[in-house]
Design an enzyme around this catalytic site. Structure first.
Site, short mmCIF file in Angstrom:
data_model
loop_
_atom_site.label_atom_id
_atom_site.label_comp_id
_atom_site.label_asym_id
_atom_site.label_seq_id
_atom_site.Cartn_x
_atom_site.Cartn_y
_atom_site.Cartn_z
N CYS A 279 44.37 34.81 -20.43
CA CYS A 279 44.84 33.67 -21.25
C CYS A 279 45.03 32.49 -20.31
O CYS A 279 46.16 32.12 -19.97
CB CYS A 279 46.15 34.00 -21.95
SG CYS A 279 46.21 35.59 -22.78
N ALA A 280 43.95 31.89 -19.87
CA ALA A 280 43.98 31.05 -18.67
C ALA A 280 44.44 29.62 -18.90
O ALA A 280 44.84 28.95 -17.94
CB ALA A 280 42.60 31.04 -18.01
N GLY A 281 44.34 29.09 -20.11
CA GLY A 281 44.68 27.68 -20.31
C GLY A 281 46.16 27.41 -20.10
O GLY A 281 47.00 28.26 -20.40
N GLY B 267 45.37 26.30 -16.97
CA GLY B 267 44.66 26.54 -15.72
C GLY B 267 45.49 26.57 -14.46
O GLY B 267 44.93 26.79 -13.38
N GLY B 268 46.79 26.40 -14.55
CA GLY B 268 47.61 26.39 -13.34
C GLY B 268 47.59 27.73 -12.61
O GLY B 268 47.36 27.79 -11.41
N LYS B 269 47.83 28.82 -13.34
CA LYS B 269 47.83 30.13 -12.70
C LYS B 269 46.42 30.52 -12.26
O LYS B 269 46.24 31.16 -11.22
CB LYS B 269 48.42 31.18 -13.64
CG LYS B 269 49.90 30.95 -13.96
CD LYS B 269 50.44 32.04 -14.86
CE LYS B 269 51.89 31.77 -15.24
NZ LYS B 269 52.03 30.60 -16.14
N ASP C 167 37.80 34.85 -26.98
CA ASP C 167 39.09 35.47 -27.28
C ASP C 167 39.29 36.65 -26.33
O ASP C 167 38.43 37.54 -26.24
CB ASP C 167 39.09 35.94 -28.74
CG ASP C 167 40.46 36.38 -29.22
OD1 ASP C 167 41.21 36.98 -28.43
OD2 ASP C 167 40.77 36.14 -30.40
N ASP D 274 49.04 36.03 -19.35
CA ASP D 274 50.06 34.98 -19.50
C ASP D 274 50.10 34.64 -20.98
O ASP D 274 49.49 33.69 -21.44
CB ASP D 274 49.67 33.77 -18.65
CG ASP D 274 50.71 32.67 -18.70
OD1 ASP D 274 51.85 32.94 -19.10
OD2 ASP D 274 50.37 31.52 -18.36
N CYS E 71 56.66 32.88 -20.83
CA CYS E 71 57.67 31.86 -20.53
C CYS E 71 58.70 31.88 -21.65
O CYS E 71 58.96 30.87 -22.31
CB CYS E 71 57.04 30.49 -20.39
SG CYS E 71 58.23 29.26 -19.81
#
Length: 537
Positions: free
Chosen positions: A350-352, A354-356, A399, A420, A473
């Site tokens: 779940c990359a968006g 993109g920080g992690k 997905d 994430d 989070c």
């Protein structure tokens, strides 16, 4: 997910009074402590602020009268106001426009305010003042609404939207800042006259009623008894919905004193954190360049002293990116977990935005590994591509639940997987203050179902001996412990929980009994990130 920038134009502070040991991991240097002093402009335990950015009853750098009277006033294009048009100073006008957009359009303040500041050509102290008014008013909206309801003699919901938002802005100045009462009242009446002329007399009467008592007196009159209704008392005193207060208290083991400290921290102006990308930059060097300080815990973290982070050269050239220190810690924990066998294929499911993925991609580059970053939304996938430019990362717009059906996401193939997961975001209320008033308990069923499905997909994607990090989070127990244990139980594959505490920096306090870890703003100065690490058997 939590990959968010700090407030624009405000002064960032780094980690004061968080109830933590100020010693850096391993007996670190004073550089990791020097910004932990309390900023004298920081709100007190009710969220009240001092003099931040501008003298709030007098004149700012541009000579604009903060009380809304006199001065050479010009509109956004530099023209003098028309005859008879109410004069509203630009910082307050900017704050009003941002608050109105949040309530009218479901906008986010951190996205809409920068454009308003640019359009209004506000910089420096004026931008800081507008930012403080915007974020402060949004954070304590619940308390302001209760006070305005009492002062107006009618439910605040019955007041028309334009004067209602202006009254919130005026009441915030009266109760939570050092703006002189006459300046707060007169400038707000001018603002109401410009957006809802027929309501200016009403606004004047309501604000004078509000100004007749200080915040403590209003709270003593309106807040439920701490003895008979402790949750209601905390909710009104510290301006959080009651269901969120209950959720926090449950995760904190019913400790209402610590819950109050968390709510206080939620109402503070959050610091801006940078992540110095491994292999491209060193945190101490970046801190020296930007005039900041190395983070307390993450070896990649830099605390900014203030200002707009987007203007920094270290961001433009890809040596660093904006990322909360807690997000850095959970990503680094996945990279540091022991795996059995190969360590070449990593997956961010779940990359968006993109920080992690940016941090994991930089760590993968140092180890000769490659990261696959998955994002279902096209616009967020583009952000991921920008964030990982030049790193060994492949971005897929799909997905994450299609593991085993998508040929690019085969089962039993990845050594490390990050989930994430989308969540309520209750752990980042400092940065998205409007979120506390938008989220509802009814949001939880759909989110927790998605979380369990994504974690189930991750457990299919990881190979035996590999590890999965489940991150949210949010500290809400149904999004953390319940989701992760249920997903593991239903996965159909053997799974062992790994103690996540040793994967965080040595000496980091307040990590609990394990094996999962919950970070906290009031303990660690980070967003409230949850981390569970699982090893596929």
């Amino acid at each position: 997910m939590s990959e968010r920038t700090g407030e624009v134009g405000g002064t960032a502070r780094a980690g004061a009074d968080r109830g933590r040991d100020d010693r850096a991991p391993g007996g670190g240097t004073d550089r990791r402590r020097e910004d932990h002093r309390r900023d004298d402009r920081r709100p007190d335990d009710r969220g009240r602020t001092g003099q931040s950015g501008a003298d709030r009853g007098g004149r700012g750098r541009d000579g604009a009268d903060r009380g809304g009277r006199g001065g050479d006033r010009r509109d956004r294009d530099g023209r003098s106001p028309r005859a008879g048009r109410p004069a509203v100073d630009l910082p307050r006008q900017a704050a009003y426009e941002a608050i109105e957009a949040v309530h009218r359009d479901d906008a986010y303040a951190n996205l809409v305010l920068p454009g308003i500041l640019r359009d209004r050509r506000l910089h420096g102290r004026d931008a800081a003042f507008a930012t403080e008014l915007t974020y402060g008013t949004l954070r304590v909206r619940g308390t302001l609404d209760a006070i305005l309801t009492a002062a107006a003699g009618r439910d605040v919901a019955r007041i028309d939207p334009q004067p209602r938002d202006a009254l919130r802005l005026g009441a915030y100045q009266l109760l939570y800042t050092r703006v002189p009462a006459h300046a707060a009242v007169s400038s707000t009446v001018d603002l109401v006259r410009s957006v809802a002329p027929g309501a200016s007399g009403f606004a004047n009467a309501v604000l004078r009623e509000v100004a007749g008592k200080d915040l403590d007196t209003w709270l003593a009159e309106l807040a439920p008894s701490a003895e008979t209704d402790p949750v209601g008392h905390l909710a009104l005193t510290y301006s959080h919905p009651e269901w969120i207060v209950r959720a926090f208290a449950e995760t904190l083991g019913g400790d209402l004193g610590e819950t109050a400290r968390l709510l206080i921290e939620d109402n503070q102006r959050p610091p801006v954190h940078l992540c110095a990308r491994p292999g491209r930059a060193d945190a101490v060097e970046v801190a020296d360049e930007v005039g900041g300080a190395p983070g307390a815990f993450s070896p990649y973290a830099v605390y900014l002293p203030g200002g707009a982070p987007g203007e920094l050269a270290v961001l433009a050239d890809g040596r660093a990116h904006v990322q909360d220190e807690g997000s850095q810690l959970v990503a680094a924990a996945l990279a540091g977990a022991e795996v059995d066998g190969t360590d070449e294929r990593w997956l961010d499911l779940c990359a968006g935005p993109g920080g992690k993925a940016g941090l994991l991609g930089a760590l993968a580059a140092q180890r000769g590994a490659r990261l696959t970053a998955v994002e279902v939304a096209e616009h967020r996938a583009r952000l991921v591509s920008q964030a990982v430019r030049g790193l060994p990362v492949t971005v897929l717009t799909t997905d994450g639940r299609t593991v085993g059906r998508d040929p690019d996401l085969p089962e039993n193939s990845f050594d490390r997987v990050l989930v994430d997961a989308p969540c309520t975001g209750l752990g980042s209320l400092r940065r998205r203050p409007e979120s506390r008033w938008r989220r509802q308990p009814s949001d939880l069923p759909a989110l927790t179902r998605l979380q369990r499905e994504l974690l189930g997909a991750a457990l299919r994607a990881v190979r035996p001996g590999g590890v999965v990090a489940y991150v949210t989070c949010s500290p809400h127990v149904v999004e953390t412990h319940v989701s992760v244990t249920e997903a593991a139980r239903r996965s159909g594959v053997p799974v062992d929980f790994v103690d996540a505490r040793p994967l965080l920096p040595a000496g980091m306090p307040g990590l609990g009994d394990g094996p999962t870890v919950q970070l906290w703003p009031h303990r660690h100065g980070t967003d409230a990130m949850f981390l569970a690490v699982l090893r596929r058997g």
